[in-house]
Design a protein around this motif. Structure first.
Motif, PDB file in Angstrom:
ATOM      1  N   SER A   4      36.951  27.154 -25.445  1.00  0.00           N
ATOM      2  CA  SER A   4      37.046  26.220 -26.196  1.00  0.00           C
ATOM      3  C   SER A   4      38.426  26.112 -27.053  1.00  0.00           C
ATOM      4  CB  SER A   4      35.978  26.023 -27.125  1.00  0.00           C
ATOM      5  OG  SER A   4      34.529  25.740 -26.729  1.00  0.00           O
ATOM      6  N   VAL A   6      40.469  24.043 -29.962  1.00  0.00           N
ATOM      7  CA  VAL A   6      40.420  22.882 -30.961  1.00  0.00           C
ATOM      8  C   VAL A   6      41.816  22.414 -31.444  1.00  0.00           C
ATOM      9  CG1 VAL A   6      39.704  22.787 -33.326  1.00  0.00           C
ATOM     10  CG2 VAL A   6      38.275  24.351 -31.744  1.00  0.00           C
ATOM     11  N   CYS A   8      43.257  19.645 -34.117  1.00  0.00           N
ATOM     12  CA  CYS A   8      42.801  18.708 -35.248  1.00  0.00           C
ATOM     13  C   CYS A   8      44.110  17.575 -35.626  1.00  0.00           C
ATOM     14  CB  CYS A   8      42.672  19.528 -36.552  1.00  0.00           C
ATOM     15  SG  CYS A   8      41.428  20.954 -36.445  1.00  0.00           S
ATOM     16  N   VAL A  36      38.112  20.615 -28.228  1.00  0.00           N
ATOM     17  CA  VAL A  36      37.188  19.992 -29.217  1.00  0.00           C
ATOM     18  C   VAL A  36      38.412  19.223 -29.965  1.00  0.00           C
ATOM     19  CG1 VAL A  36      35.730  20.368 -31.300  1.00  0.00           C
ATOM     20  CG2 VAL A  36      35.637  21.990 -29.100  1.00  0.00           C
ATOM     21  N   VAL A  38      39.143  17.271 -33.286  1.00  0.00           N
ATOM     22  CA  VAL A  38      38.833  16.888 -34.494  1.00  0.00           C
ATOM     23  C   VAL A  38      39.453  16.010 -35.028  1.00  0.00           C
ATOM     24  CG1 VAL A  38      38.149  18.065 -36.985  1.00  0.00           C
ATOM     25  CG2 VAL A  38      37.801  19.379 -34.691  1.00  0.00           C
ATOM     26  N   ASP A  40      40.321  14.632 -38.902  1.00  0.00           N
ATOM     27  CA  ASP A  40      39.865  15.312 -40.455  1.00  0.00           C
ATOM     28  C   ASP A  40      39.932  13.960 -41.199  1.00  0.00           C
ATOM     29  OD1 ASP A  40      39.834  16.822 -42.437  1.00  0.00           O
ATOM     30  OD2 ASP A  40      41.821  17.802 -42.471  1.00  0.00           O
ATOM     31  N   HIS A  62      35.065  15.483 -32.475  1.00  0.00           N
ATOM     32  CA  HIS A  62      34.141  15.677 -33.594  1.00  0.00           C
ATOM     33  C   HIS A  62      34.959  14.844 -35.034  1.00  0.00           C
ATOM     34  CE1 HIS A  62      31.320  17.927 -35.970  1.00  0.00           C
ATOM     35  NE2 HIS A  62      32.269  18.434 -36.688  1.00  0.00           N
ATOM     36  N   ARG A  74      39.611  23.039 -38.624  1.00  0.00           N
ATOM     37  CA  ARG A  74      39.669  24.134 -37.847  1.00  0.00           C
ATOM     38  C   ARG A  74      38.093  24.829 -37.660  1.00  0.00           C
ATOM     39  NH1 ARG A  74      45.699  26.894 -37.295  1.00  0.00           N
ATOM     40  NH2 ARG A  74      46.615  25.121 -35.944  1.00  0.00           N
ATOM     41  N   GLY A  77      35.655  22.341 -36.114  1.00  0.00           N
ATOM     42  CA  GLY A  77      35.722  22.233 -34.804  1.00  0.00           C
ATOM     43  C   GLY A  77      35.231  23.616 -34.080  1.00  0.00           C
TER      44      GLY A  77
END
Length: 99
Positions: A4, A6, A8, A36, A38, A40, A62, A74, A77
């Motif tokens: 995965s 992440v 952001c 993933v 994200v 924020d 997300h 993070r 995520g």
């Protein structure tokens, strides 16, 4: 082994860079990946991420209700990730295709 990654984002000012980072992850040669994304604490960023990536295979969106900062985003995520390994990449980085 599932990996995965992440990424952001908090600001629309950097969204183009974010898209380039995500696109570089989508072009990876390793197949068993999950990306993933994200947001924020920014509803506009969240809407753009959903519009651009929600139907992309291997992508999890997300959206955080509040700005937690990079570390908090993070961590969120990483908690949402399903991979055996979690990696992070900055929103302005471009991953080599075999990264």
């Amino acid at each position: 082994m599932r990996v995965s990654v992440v990424v952001c984002e908090h600001s629309m000012d950097r969204y183009e860079d974010f898209q380039e980072a995500v696109d570089s992850l989508l072009a990876q040669t390793y197949d068993d990946t999950e990306i993933v994304l994200v947001s924020d604490g920014n509803d506009t960023v969240c809407e753009h991420i959903r519009e651009d990536y929600i139907e992309t295979d291997g992508v999890l969106v997300h959206c955080l209700d509040e700005n937690l900062g990079l570390l908090g985003a993070r961590n969120a995520g990483a908690e949402a990730a399903t991979g055996d390994v979690v990696a992070f990449i900055d929103d302005d980085a471009i991953a080599d295709e075999s990264w």
